[in-house]
Write a protein that holds these residues in place. Structure first.
Motif, PDB file in Angstrom:
ATOM      1  N   VAL B 254       0.844  -1.200   0.000  1.00 42.32           N
ATOM      2  CA  VAL B 254       0.000   0.000   0.000  1.00 42.32           C
ATOM      3  C   VAL B 254       0.878   1.247   0.000  1.00 42.32           C
ATOM      4  CG1 VAL B 254      -1.652   1.331   1.370  1.00 42.32           C
ATOM      5  CG2 VAL B 254      -1.961  -1.127   1.099  1.00 42.32           C
ATOM      6  N   PHE B 255       1.900   1.235   0.829  1.00 39.55           N
ATOM      7  CA  PHE B 255       2.804   2.393   0.887  1.00 39.55           C
ATOM      8  C   PHE B 255       3.462   2.621  -0.472  1.00 39.55           C
ATOM      9  CE2 PHE B 255       7.020   4.220   1.467  1.00 39.55           C
ATOM     10  CZ  PHE B 255       6.692   5.392   2.118  1.00 39.55           C
ATOM     11  N   GLY B 256       3.901   1.525  -1.100  1.00 36.91           N
ATOM     12  CA  GLY B 256       4.559   1.646  -2.407  1.00 36.91           C
ATOM     13  C   GLY B 256       3.615   2.236  -3.446  1.00 36.91           C
ATOM     14  N   ALA B 257       2.366   1.747  -3.457  1.00 38.56           N
ATOM     15  CA  ALA B 257       1.400   2.258  -4.438  1.00 38.56           C
ATOM     16  C   ALA B 257       1.105   3.733  -4.194  1.00 38.56           C
ATOM     17  CB  ALA B 257       0.114   1.441  -4.363  1.00 38.56           C
ATOM     18  N   LEU B 258       0.958   4.106  -2.930  1.00 39.34           N
ATOM     19  CA  LEU B 258       0.667   5.507  -2.610  1.00 39.34           C
ATOM     20  C   LEU B 258       1.856   6.408  -2.927  1.00 39.34           C
ATOM     21  CD1 LEU B 258      -1.359   5.174   0.733  1.00 39.34           C
ATOM     22  CD2 LEU B 258      -2.211   5.661  -1.569  1.00 39.34           C
ATOM     23  N   ALA B 259       3.069   5.914  -2.656  1.00 45.22           N
ATOM     24  CA  ALA B 259       4.270   6.711  -2.954  1.00 45.22           C
ATOM     25  C   ALA B 259       4.394   6.920  -4.462  1.00 45.22           C
ATOM     26  CB  ALA B 259       5.508   6.000  -2.408  1.00 45.22           C
ATOM     27  N   PHE B 260       4.118   5.875  -5.230  1.00 41.66           N
ATOM     28  CA  PHE B 260       4.152   5.989  -6.694  1.00 41.66           C
ATOM     29  C   PHE B 260       3.122   7.028  -7.153  1.00 41.66           C
ATOM     30  CE2 PHE B 260       2.835   4.886 -10.957  1.00 41.66           C
ATOM     31  CZ  PHE B 260       4.031   4.587 -11.599  1.00 41.66           C
ATOM     32  N   THR B 261       1.922   6.941  -6.591  1.00 44.61           N
ATOM     33  CA  THR B 261       0.849   7.884  -6.947  1.00 44.61           C
ATOM     34  C   THR B 261       1.267   9.318  -6.645  1.00 44.61           C
ATOM     35  OG1 THR B 261      -0.771   6.189  -6.389  1.00 44.61           O
ATOM     36  CG2 THR B 261      -1.584   8.439  -6.541  1.00 44.61           C
ATOM     37  N   ALA B 262       1.794   9.528  -5.448  1.00 45.78           N
ATOM     38  CA  ALA B 262       2.181  10.889  -5.047  1.00 45.78           C
ATOM     39  C   ALA B 262       3.267  11.435  -5.963  1.00 45.78           C
ATOM     40  CB  ALA B 262       2.654  10.880  -3.588  1.00 45.78           C
ATOM     41  N   ALA B 263       4.233  10.595  -6.294  1.00 43.89           N
ATOM     42  CA  ALA B 263       5.337  11.055  -7.142  1.00 43.89           C
ATOM     43  C   ALA B 263       4.827  11.411  -8.539  1.00 43.89           C
ATOM     44  CB  ALA B 263       6.404   9.961  -7.232  1.00 43.89           C
ATOM     45  N   VAL B 264       3.968  10.570  -9.088  1.00 45.49           N
ATOM     46  CA  VAL B 264       3.468  10.831 -10.441  1.00 45.49           C
ATOM     47  C   VAL B 264       2.559  12.066 -10.450  1.00 45.49           C
ATOM     48  CG1 VAL B 264       2.046   9.897 -12.304  1.00 45.49           C
ATOM     49  CG2 VAL B 264       3.687   8.433 -11.156  1.00 45.49           C
ATOM     50  N   ALA B 266       2.762  14.593  -8.423  1.00 44.10           N
ATOM     51  CA  ALA B 266       3.639  15.763  -8.261  1.00 44.10           C
ATOM     52  C   ALA B 266       4.254  16.138  -9.604  1.00 44.10           C
ATOM     53  CB  ALA B 266       4.726  15.463  -7.228  1.00 44.10           C
ATOM     54  N   LEU B 267       4.664  15.140 -10.360  1.00 42.36           N
ATOM     55  CA  LEU B 267       5.246  15.397 -11.683  1.00 42.36           C
ATOM     56  C   LEU B 267       4.196  15.999 -12.622  1.00 42.36           C
ATOM     57  CD1 LEU B 267       7.879  15.030 -13.246  1.00 42.36           C
ATOM     58  CD2 LEU B 267       7.096  12.761 -13.926  1.00 42.36           C
ATOM     59  N   ALA B 268       2.979  15.462 -12.573  1.00 41.87           N
ATOM     60  CA  ALA B 268       1.892  15.984 -13.423  1.00 41.87           C
ATOM     61  C   ALA B 268       1.592  17.442 -13.054  1.00 41.87           C
ATOM     62  CB  ALA B 268       0.646  15.124 -13.260  1.00 41.87           C
ATOM     63  N   THR B 269       1.572  17.733 -11.766  1.00 36.60           N
ATOM     64  CA  THR B 269       1.298  19.102 -11.314  1.00 36.60           C
ATOM     65  C   THR B 269       2.398  20.047 -11.771  1.00 36.60           C
ATOM     66  OG1 THR B 269       0.208  18.181  -9.379  1.00 36.60           O
ATOM     67  CG2 THR B 269       0.781  20.511  -9.281  1.00 36.60           C
ATOM     68  N   PHE B 270       3.634  19.606 -11.619  1.00 36.96           N
ATOM     69  CA  PHE B 270       4.777  20.428 -12.049  1.00 36.96           C
ATOM     70  C   PHE B 270       4.664  20.729 -13.542  1.00 36.96           C
ATOM     71  CE2 PHE B 270       9.053  20.482 -13.916  1.00 36.96           C
ATOM     72  CZ  PHE B 270       9.551  21.615 -13.306  1.00 36.96           C
ATOM     73  N   TRP B 271       4.355  19.726 -14.310  1.00 37.20           N
ATOM     74  CA  TRP B 271       4.260  19.894 -15.769  1.00 37.20           C
ATOM     75  C   TRP B 271       3.095  20.815 -16.126  1.00 37.20           C
ATOM     76  CZ3 TRP B 271       7.559  16.912 -19.067  1.00 37.20           C
ATOM     77  CH2 TRP B 271       7.377  17.164 -20.418  1.00 37.20           C
ATOM     78  N   PHE B 272       1.953  20.576 -15.499  1.00 31.32           N
ATOM     79  CA  PHE B 272       0.725  21.308 -15.828  1.00 31.32           C
ATOM     80  C   PHE B 272       0.847  22.797 -15.472  1.00 31.32           C
ATOM     81  CE2 PHE B 272      -3.918  22.166 -14.873  1.00 31.32           C
ATOM     82  CZ  PHE B 272      -4.317  22.144 -16.196  1.00 31.32           C
TER      83      PHE B 272
END
Lengths: 315, 277
Positions: B254-264, B266-272
């Motif tokens: 669960v932690f791994g999935a949530l960490a992946f989600t948060a990182a992606v 964050a990247l989408a927000t930075f790009w947008f």
């Protein structure tokens, strides 16, 4: 007292990769005025509009909209915008779409429906807006819906990019009336339209953009005036030779033309003519239409020139 | 606040779309089919007989709560794997529509921040995923309760794992949409992560198929970053069982999935936030 500027742009530049879209654009638009931005395709008009709205980020320069940062939510709450090619959610009716816009604009919930109905009536969509989905709409109906959305909440600044594109002549008149109604309540109008007759009818100030620069700007009257005045003298009074001696040139249609830099020079010559016994019964200024002004301005821009100053007379 | 306004508008618009309605309609039809086709005979707390579409199920007389575990486990697997797959397919166009030329300019000119628009879209789609999963799980649970008189909270846990596993899938789809504005590529990215996450659940087995070297190190490194969907699915299925064999620890997954989600995200927000429209 100086009127506060609705829009103030200073030295704005925009580069898209290797392409310089805006090259040091500067202009100001006073609050309450109606401002037309015209120019050939690719001049940078839409890029400038998008920078004013924070949709496109500037590469350099300063932009102030309604006294604040265009990316500020508080500023945007006071701005209405109709993009050039509006895409509406196809599964929504205009009413559903406008309800969403009203929520985001934070219109009081007890006034939302009433304001939506008013806007739909203003743009002539009150009959179809409740049942017909936006996906079935013609371009003109989409533009009307977009205009209603832009005007929802009575924005202080209304930025319209080709608002009458795709709309029939009668519809255009309705849209124009809606824009003029917004102007009458004190909104600042920023209009970008290829239909120059629309700009002439709606705007009192104009800027011409070409190759990423504002190359001409000023009041409509000032830009369209040709520096020539026309007067009709009563034939039974005075001597025509006196008029000729003062620089008036008789035309076959009975009018006399007088070339002058400004109205004051013309008035001085006319006063002398009247002093010599001539009687003026009709006076007009010869005007070019906006199309001529645009064509002559763009043709005159052979090479790069420094950006024009503030909107003439407007700043 | 604006995030919620955007999210609810995304939900409203999604429920006006034929594809989302079709998905919910299919789930409802499936439930109705189950309601009429499943026949369970419960006698004194034991499952005496079971019939599906009139055909006898191979069941011995066992306590009904034990028998029901396997139905719930099957339900958990269906909701997890089928739900993730169709969730990615059906939701692919939602963000792409919002970011379509002529639409995104209008939205960005509204009194709303770019981050709010992005996160609102994400939460709206996640809410739709939650609604679809809830419909399937609550519907099935209600049917089984009506047929067998047994109810357990296990399906809720399975549904939670399914929704949690959709979080990284849709985060990647949103990033893809922000970068290329294509629903097709967003769906491809989502399904790519889905299958990648299944393979990434078995890094030793995949690694054993590859020759030693840089490429194997790169693939193993990439797999270590991906959510482990097969293991998450096993957690969802095991939740239905009272005594699962070889249980998997849910916490790190669960932690791994949530960490992946948060990182992606964050990247989408930075790009947008830095993108011109």
């Amino acid at each position: 007292m100086r009127v506060m500027d609705a829009v103030a742009v200073h030295g704005v530049e925009k580069r898209f990769g290797g392409v310089q879209a805006l090259r040091g654009v500067s202009l100001t638009i006073p609050q309450g005025s109606s401002f037309g931005l015209i120019g050939p395709n690719g001049a940078g008009k839409t890029t400038l509009i998008k920078i004013l709205l924070g949709i496109t980020l500037k590469s350099a320069g300063d932009v102030t909209v309604l006294g604040g940062d265009p990316e500020s939510v508080g500023v945007r709450r006071k701005v209405g915008y109709l993009p050039e090619r509006l895409t509406l959610p196809p599964a929504f009716t205009p009413v559903q779409f406008l309800r969403g816009v009203a929520r985001v604009k934070r219109l009081p919930s007890n006034l939302r429906e009433q304001r939506i109905v008013e806007m739909l009536e203003l743009v002539g969509l009150e009959r179809t807006a409740w049942t017909r989905k936006c996906g079935k709409f013609s371009k003109g109906m989409k533009q009307r819906t977009g205009l209603a959305a832009a005007m929802l909440g009575d924005p202080a600044l209304l930025i319209l990019d080709e608002p009458t594109d795709g709309i029939d002549p009668l519809g255009r008149a309705e849209i124009r009336d809606a824009i003029l109604a917004a102007k009458a309540r004190g909104a600042t109008i920023f209009l970008n339209s290829h239909l120059l007759a629309e700009t002439e009818r709606v705007c009192d100030h104009v800027a011409i953009m070409h190759q990423g620069r504002v190359v001409q700007t000023g009041g409509m009257q000032q830009l369209c005036a040709q520096g020539a005045f026309r007067v009709r003298f009563a034939p039974e009074h005075g001597d025509k030779a006196d008029a000729v001696a003062l620089g008036f040139a008789e035309q076959p249609d009975g009018w006399w033309h007088f070339q002058a830099e400004d109205a004051a020079s013309f008035n001085a010559a006319l006063a002398q003519a009247i002093g010599k016994g001539l009687v003026a019964i009709e006076v007009t200024q010869r005007m070019r239409d906006l199309e001529q002004v645009l064509a002559e301005t763009v043709r005159g821009q052979a090479g790069p020139k420094p950006p024009a100053a503030t909107a003439g007379g407007a700043a | 606040m604006n995030v919620l306004v955007v999210a609810m508008d995304v939900v409203r618009e999604a429920f006006a779309r034929k594809m989302i309605l079709a998905l919910f309609g299919a789930v409802t039809l499936g439930l109705l089919g189950l309601l009429f086709a499943l026949d369970l005979e419960v006698t004194q707390g034991a499952l005496a007989a079971g019939r599906l579409f009139g055909k006898d199920l191979d069941t011995s007389i066992i306590p009904v709560d034990v028998a029901i575990q396997h139905i719930y486990q099957a339900l958990a697997y269906v909701v997890f794997y089928v739900g993730l797959f169709f969730g990615a397919v059906v939701s692919g166009g939602i963000a792409a529509d919002l970011l379509a030329p002529g639409r995104v300019e209008f939205l960005l000119a509204l009194p709303i921040r770019r981050t709010e628009l992005l996160l609102g879209t994400y939460l709206g789609v996640m809410f739709i995923a939650l609604c679809g999963t809830s419909l399937a799980v609550f519907g099935t649970t209600a049917i089984i309760y009506a047929k067998a008189g047994v109810v357990t909270p296990a399906p809720l846990f399975g549904a939670g794992m399914a929704v949690l596993s959709f979080a990284p899938v849709y985060a990647l789809m949103l990033l893809c949409t922000v970068v290329v504005r294509s629903s097709v590529l967003a769906i491809a990215a989502g399904l790519g992560l889905y299958f990648g996450g299944l393979f990434a659940s078995f890094p030793e087995r995949i690694g054993a198929l590859l020759e030693q070297g840089l490429s194997r190190d790169i693939i193993e490194g990439a797999m270590s970053l991906l959510p482990k969907f097969a293991l998450l699915g096993q957690v969802a299925g095991d939740a239905a069982l009272r005594n699962p064999e070889n249980p998997v620890a849910a916490g790190p997954l669960v932690f791994g999935a949530l960490a992946f989600t948060a990182a992606v995200l964050a990247l989408a927000t930075f790009w947008f936030t830095g993108k011109d429209y």
